[in-house]
Design a protein around this motif. Structure first.
Motif, short mmCIF file in Angstrom:
data_model
loop_
_atom_site.label_atom_id
_atom_site.label_comp_id
_atom_site.label_asym_id
_atom_site.label_seq_id
_atom_site.Cartn_x
_atom_site.Cartn_y
_atom_site.Cartn_z
N LEU A 23 31.64 38.89 32.84
CA LEU A 23 31.87 37.50 32.49
C LEU A 23 33.31 37.10 32.76
CD1 LEU A 23 30.74 34.90 31.29
CD2 LEU A 23 31.31 35.79 29.03
N LEU A 24 34.24 37.96 32.40
CA LEU A 24 35.66 37.69 32.64
C LEU A 24 35.95 37.58 34.13
CD1 LEU A 24 38.50 38.52 30.57
CD2 LEU A 24 38.69 39.56 32.80
N LEU A 25 35.39 38.50 34.92
CA LEU A 25 35.58 38.44 36.38
C LEU A 25 35.00 37.16 36.96
CD1 LEU A 25 34.80 42.06 37.55
CD2 LEU A 25 36.94 40.82 37.87
N TYR A 26 33.82 36.77 36.52
CA TYR A 26 33.19 35.57 37.06
C TYR A 26 33.98 34.32 36.69
CZ TYR A 26 29.72 32.25 38.55
OH TYR A 26 29.08 31.23 39.19
N ARG A 27 34.46 34.26 35.46
CA ARG A 27 35.21 33.09 35.03
C ARG A 27 36.54 32.97 35.77
NH1 ARG A 27 35.63 33.96 29.70
NH2 ARG A 27 37.68 34.92 29.89
N GLU A 28 37.23 34.08 35.97
CA GLU A 28 38.57 34.04 36.56
C GLU A 28 38.59 34.13 38.08
OE1 GLU A 28 41.24 33.33 34.84
OE2 GLU A 28 40.14 33.34 32.94
N LEU A 29 37.70 34.92 38.66
CA LEU A 29 37.71 35.13 40.12
C LEU A 29 36.51 34.53 40.84
CD1 LEU A 29 38.85 38.87 40.24
CD2 LEU A 29 40.27 36.83 40.40
N GLU A 30 35.56 34.01 40.08
CA GLU A 30 34.32 33.45 40.61
C GLU A 30 33.51 34.46 41.41
OE1 GLU A 30 35.20 29.85 42.67
OE2 GLU A 30 35.84 28.83 40.85
N ARG A 31 33.59 35.71 40.99
CA ARG A 31 32.75 36.76 41.55
C ARG A 31 32.72 37.94 40.57
NH1 ARG A 31 35.96 39.65 46.50
NH2 ARG A 31 34.53 41.32 46.02
N CYS A 32 31.61 38.63 40.55
CA CYS A 32 31.49 39.78 39.65
C CYS A 32 30.67 40.89 40.32
CB CYS A 32 30.89 39.37 38.31
SG CYS A 32 29.27 38.63 38.41
N ASP A 33 30.91 41.08 41.59
CA ASP A 33 30.19 42.10 42.34
C ASP A 33 30.80 43.48 42.06
OD1 ASP A 33 32.10 42.52 45.03
OD2 ASP A 33 32.22 40.57 44.04
N ASP A 34 30.19 44.51 42.61
CA ASP A 34 30.62 45.89 42.35
C ASP A 34 32.05 46.15 42.81
OD1 ASP A 34 28.20 46.48 41.20
OD2 ASP A 34 27.34 47.37 43.01
N ALA A 35 32.45 45.60 43.95
CA ALA A 35 33.81 45.85 44.48
C ALA A 35 34.87 45.25 43.55
CB ALA A 35 33.94 45.26 45.88
N ALA A 36 34.63 44.05 43.06
CA ALA A 36 35.59 43.41 42.15
C ALA A 36 35.65 44.15 40.82
CB ALA A 36 35.21 41.95 41.92
#
Length: 70
Positions: free
Chosen positions: A14-27
């Motif tokens: 959720l934090l990755l999606y909110r801040e970077l707009e992606r939450c895939d395995d690499a991120a």
């Protein structure tokens, strides 16, 4: 490297999606490498935890589709 604080109820995805707009395995893998102590928290982060965001591309590379006729 940019740092953000978690909000009550945040998970890593959720934090990755909110801040970077992606939450895939690499991120997610890059985030864990940058924040080794983050694994000590439960799956849901408490409020106020400082998290360093990794430097990743803005959009993930789309995999090439596989066809049964290739």
């Amino acid at each position: 490297m940019r740092r953000v604080r978690s909000i009550a109820g945040d998970s890593v995805n959720l934090l990755l999606y909110r801040e970077l707009e992606r939450c895939d395995d690499a991120a997610e893998e890059a985030l864990w490498r940058v924040n080794p102590g983050l694994a000590e928290y439960a799956p849901v982060l408490p409020a106020g935890v400082w998290v360093a965001l990794p430097e990743v591309d803005s959009r993930p590379v789309a995999p090439t589709p596989v066809s049964a006729w290739d």
